[in-house]
Design a protein around this motif. Structure first.
Motif, PDB file in Angstrom:
ATOM      1  N   TYR A   1       1.026   0.034   3.120  1.00 32.46           N
ATOM      2  CA  TYR A   1       1.445   1.413   3.404  1.00 32.46           C
ATOM      3  C   TYR A   1       1.763   2.125   2.098  1.00 32.46           C
ATOM      4  O   TYR A   1       2.465   3.113   2.057  1.00 32.46           O
ATOM      5  CB  TYR A   1       2.637   1.432   4.368  1.00 32.46           C
ATOM      6  CG  TYR A   1       3.883   0.766   3.871  1.00 32.46           C
ATOM      7  CD1 TYR A   1       4.050  -0.617   3.965  1.00 32.46           C
ATOM      8  CD2 TYR A   1       4.915   1.502   3.294  1.00 32.46           C
ATOM      9  CE1 TYR A   1       5.206  -1.234   3.489  1.00 32.46           C
ATOM     10  CE2 TYR A   1       6.072   0.898   2.828  1.00 32.46           C
ATOM     11  CZ  TYR A   1       6.207  -0.479   2.924  1.00 32.46           C
ATOM     12  OH  TYR A   1       7.356  -1.086   2.459  1.00 32.46           O
TER      13      TYR A   1
ATOM     14  N   MET B   1       3.273   0.931  -0.687  1.00 31.62           N
ATOM     15  CA  MET B   1       4.502   0.607  -1.434  1.00 31.62           C
ATOM     16  C   MET B   1       4.759  -0.892  -1.422  1.00 31.62           C
ATOM     17  O   MET B   1       5.094  -1.461  -0.402  1.00 31.62           O
ATOM     18  CB  MET B   1       5.709   1.324  -0.808  1.00 31.62           C
ATOM     19  CG  MET B   1       5.602   2.830  -0.848  1.00 31.62           C
ATOM     20  SD  MET B   1       6.815   3.634   0.208  1.00 31.62           S
ATOM     21  CE  MET B   1       8.311   3.359  -0.752  1.00 31.62           C
TER      22      MET B   1
ATOM     23  N   GLY C   1      10.506   0.436  -3.469  1.00 31.58           N
ATOM     24  CA  GLY C   1      10.652   1.896  -3.464  1.00 31.58           C
ATOM     25  C   GLY C   1      11.730   2.340  -2.505  1.00 31.58           C
ATOM     26  O   GLY C   1      12.648   1.584  -2.189  1.00 31.58           O
ATOM     27  N   ALA C   2      11.592   3.562  -2.031  1.00 31.50           N
ATOM     28  CA  ALA C   2      12.665   4.228  -1.277  1.00 31.50           C
ATOM     29  C   ALA C   2      12.429   4.118   0.225  1.00 31.50           C
ATOM     30  O   ALA C   2      11.288   4.220   0.699  1.00 31.50           O
ATOM     31  CB  ALA C   2      12.747   5.697  -1.695  1.00 31.50           C
TER      32      ALA C   2
ATOM     33  N   ASP D   1      13.219   6.065   2.982  1.00 33.13           N
ATOM     34  CA  ASP D   1      12.644   7.155   3.791  1.00 33.13           C
ATOM     35  C   ASP D   1      11.139   7.277   3.575  1.00 33.13           C
ATOM     36  O   ASP D   1      10.369   7.424   4.513  1.00 33.13           O
ATOM     37  CB  ASP D   1      13.326   8.498   3.447  1.00 33.13           C
ATOM     38  CG  ASP D   1      14.643   8.671   4.195  1.00 33.13           C
ATOM     39  OD1 ASP D   1      15.210   9.772   4.151  1.00 33.13           O
ATOM     40  OD2 ASP D   1      15.099   7.672   4.807  1.00 33.13           O
ATOM     41  N   ARG D   2      10.746   7.186   2.301  1.00 26.22           N
ATOM     42  CA  ARG D   2       9.292   7.315   2.007  1.00 26.22           C
ATOM     43  C   ARG D   2       8.525   6.203   2.716  1.00 26.22           C
ATOM     44  O   ARG D   2       7.460   6.421   3.290  1.00 26.22           O
ATOM     45  CB  ARG D   2       9.050   7.270   0.505  1.00 26.22           C
ATOM     46  CG  ARG D   2       7.579   7.394   0.141  1.00 26.22           C
ATOM     47  CD  ARG D   2       7.332   7.747  -1.323  1.00 26.22           C
ATOM     48  NE  ARG D   2       5.911   7.575  -1.627  1.00 26.22           N
ATOM     49  CZ  ARG D   2       5.419   6.570  -2.375  1.00 26.22           C
ATOM     50  NH1 ARG D   2       6.251   5.685  -2.915  1.00 26.22           N
ATOM     51  NH2 ARG D   2       4.117   6.453  -2.584  1.00 26.22           N
ATOM     52  N   ALA D   3       9.101   5.007   2.696  1.00 27.39           N
ATOM     53  CA  ALA D   3       8.431   3.865   3.339  1.00 27.39           C
ATOM     54  C   ALA D   3       8.286   4.091   4.830  1.00 27.39           C
ATOM     55  O   ALA D   3       7.192   3.941   5.388  1.00 27.39           O
ATOM     56  CB  ALA D   3       9.224   2.594   3.073  1.00 27.39           C
TER      57      ALA D   3
ATOM     58  N   LEU E   1       8.434   6.939   6.467  1.00 29.52           N
ATOM     59  CA  LEU E   1       7.543   8.097   6.720  1.00 29.52           C
ATOM     60  C   LEU E   1       6.086   7.682   6.561  1.00 29.52           C
ATOM     61  O   LEU E   1       5.221   8.083   7.338  1.00 29.52           O
ATOM     62  CB  LEU E   1       7.902   9.249   5.777  1.00 29.52           C
ATOM     63  CG  LEU E   1       9.223   9.956   6.105  1.00 29.52           C
ATOM     64  CD1 LEU E   1       9.668  10.856   4.947  1.00 29.52           C
ATOM     65  CD2 LEU E   1       9.100  10.779   7.404  1.00 29.52           C
ATOM     66  N   ASN E   2       5.818   6.796   5.578  1.00 31.86           N
ATOM     67  CA  ASN E   2       4.442   6.295   5.408  1.00 31.86           C
ATOM     68  C   ASN E   2       4.011   5.484   6.629  1.00 31.86           C
ATOM     69  O   ASN E   2       2.909   5.667   7.156  1.00 31.86           O
ATOM     70  CB  ASN E   2       4.343   5.425   4.150  1.00 31.86           C
ATOM     71  CG  ASN E   2       4.253   6.239   2.875  1.00 31.86           C
ATOM     72  OD1 ASN E   2       4.329   7.473   2.907  1.00 31.86           O
ATOM     73  ND2 ASN E   2       4.099   5.576   1.742  1.00 31.86           N
TER      74      ASN E   2
ATOM     75  N   ARG F   1       3.390   7.949   9.416  1.00 24.31           N
ATOM     76  CA  ARG F   1       2.216   8.812   9.156  1.00 24.31           C
ATOM     77  C   ARG F   1       0.917   8.023   9.317  1.00 24.31           C
ATOM     78  O   ARG F   1      -0.082   8.536   9.823  1.00 24.31           O
ATOM     79  CB  ARG F   1       2.307   9.361   7.735  1.00 24.31           C
ATOM     80  CG  ARG F   1       1.152  10.225   7.286  1.00 24.31           C
ATOM     81  CD  ARG F   1       1.407  10.833   5.917  1.00 24.31           C
ATOM     82  NE  ARG F   1       1.796   9.828   4.924  1.00 24.31           N
ATOM     83  CZ  ARG F   1       0.916   9.014   4.313  1.00 24.31           C
ATOM     84  NH1 ARG F   1      -0.380   9.079   4.635  1.00 24.31           N
ATOM     85  NH2 ARG F   1       1.290   8.131   3.406  1.00 24.31           N
TER      86      ARG F   1
ATOM     87  N   GLY G   1      18.478   6.594   2.432  1.00 24.46           N
ATOM     88  CA  GLY G   1      17.638   7.708   2.881  1.00 24.46           C
ATOM     89  C   GLY G   1      18.454   8.901   3.339  1.00 24.46           C
ATOM     90  O   GLY G   1      19.664   8.973   3.128  1.00 24.46           O
TER      91      GLY G   1
ATOM     92  N   GLU H   1      16.205   8.995   7.991  1.00 26.45           N
ATOM     93  CA  GLU H   1      14.956   8.531   8.628  1.00 26.45           C
ATOM     94  C   GLU H   1      15.228   7.200   9.323  1.00 26.45           C
ATOM     95  O   GLU H   1      15.733   6.261   8.700  1.00 26.45           O
ATOM     96  CB  GLU H   1      13.860   8.365   7.580  1.00 26.45           C
ATOM     97  CG  GLU H   1      12.486   8.008   8.150  1.00 26.45           C
ATOM     98  CD  GLU H   1      11.878   9.150   8.963  1.00 26.45           C
ATOM     99  OE1 GLU H   1      12.237  10.320   8.702  1.00 26.45           O
ATOM    100  OE2 GLU H   1      11.065   8.849   9.854  1.00 26.45           O
TER     101      GLU H   1
END
Ligand SMILES: NC(=O)CC[C@H](N)C(=O)O
Length: 205
Positions: A7, A9, A47-48, A50-52, A54-55, A58, A93, A96
């Motif tokens: 994903y 990350m 990594g972070a 929320d980004r994870a 959200l990925n 998505r 985060g 999320e």
């Protein structure tokens, strides 16, 4: 075949290399169908939070992950941030939601300064497996692993806790709950003990 969820990350190449060094077939995938059909899953993570998450959303990975993990009960292992994603959410985060598979929240290491320590917790540290946890091969010596993190998973109760580590104070560094597992450290950076843990996971039927 061990399927590593791509994903965007994580140290996917290092994980594949370590598994192939051990003689196991491993594949990285960003295909939701391959995830849902996997026989073993690794959820990496650098990594972070929320980004994870959200990925994952998505890319349409949440449902296939849940199908594999809960309908087919596929052995699933989250690594570092990948373990955090298994919980309800993270203080890292902005709210999320996590996958919510483990009754736990991810919190910031907020006790380091009082012990004269820095955050992130970076480097080698020994790990104390909970007796009987399937993640860690029996060993006379305490296994040592490489950590890089500022947050840790706080379980609601000790049930899922599979190992602890001490960095100024004790914290949960691994969880096991049926076929769902996670580790705070990076096996792919942890040489012989990392190899042993991935071998244990790879041998699971
Ligand atoms: N290595 C990482 O990506 C760390 C995961 C998470 N961002 C933490 O700081 O705990």
């Amino acid at each position: 075949m061990i399927t590593i969820v791509d994903y965007g990350m994580g140290n996917l190449g290092a994980i594949v290399n370590m598994l192939e060094f051990l003689g196991y077939d491993a594949v990285m995938t960003a295909d939701p169908l391959e995830i849902s059909k996997a026989s073993k899953l690794i959820l990496p993570g650098v990594g972070a939070f929320d980004r994870a998450m959200l990925n994952l959303r998505r890319l349409g990975f949440v449902e296939p992950l849940e199908h594999a993990a809960f309908e087919r009960k596929v052995p699933t292992l989250g690594l570092c941030l990948g373990m955090h994603l298994l919980g309800r959410g993270s203080a890292e985060g902005n709210g999320e939601p996590g996958l919510g598979w483990v009754a736990a929240d991810t919190l910031r290491i907020d006790w380091a300064a009082e012990h004269g320590l820095k955050v992130p917790h970076v480097g080698w540290n020994s790990v104390s497996p909970v007796a009987g946890t399937p993640l860690f091969a029996e060993s006379a010596e305490k296994p040592r692993f490489y950590f890089v993190h500022s947050y840790y998973m706080q379980c609601d109760d000790r049930g899922p806790v599979a190992a602890t580590c001490t960095y100024g104070r004790e914290f949960c560094c691994a969880v096991s709950q049926a076929n769902i597992h996670g580790v705070q450290f990076h096996p792919e950076k942890s040489h012989k003990h990392g190899l042993a843990l991935l071998k244990t996971f790879a041998e699971w039927n």
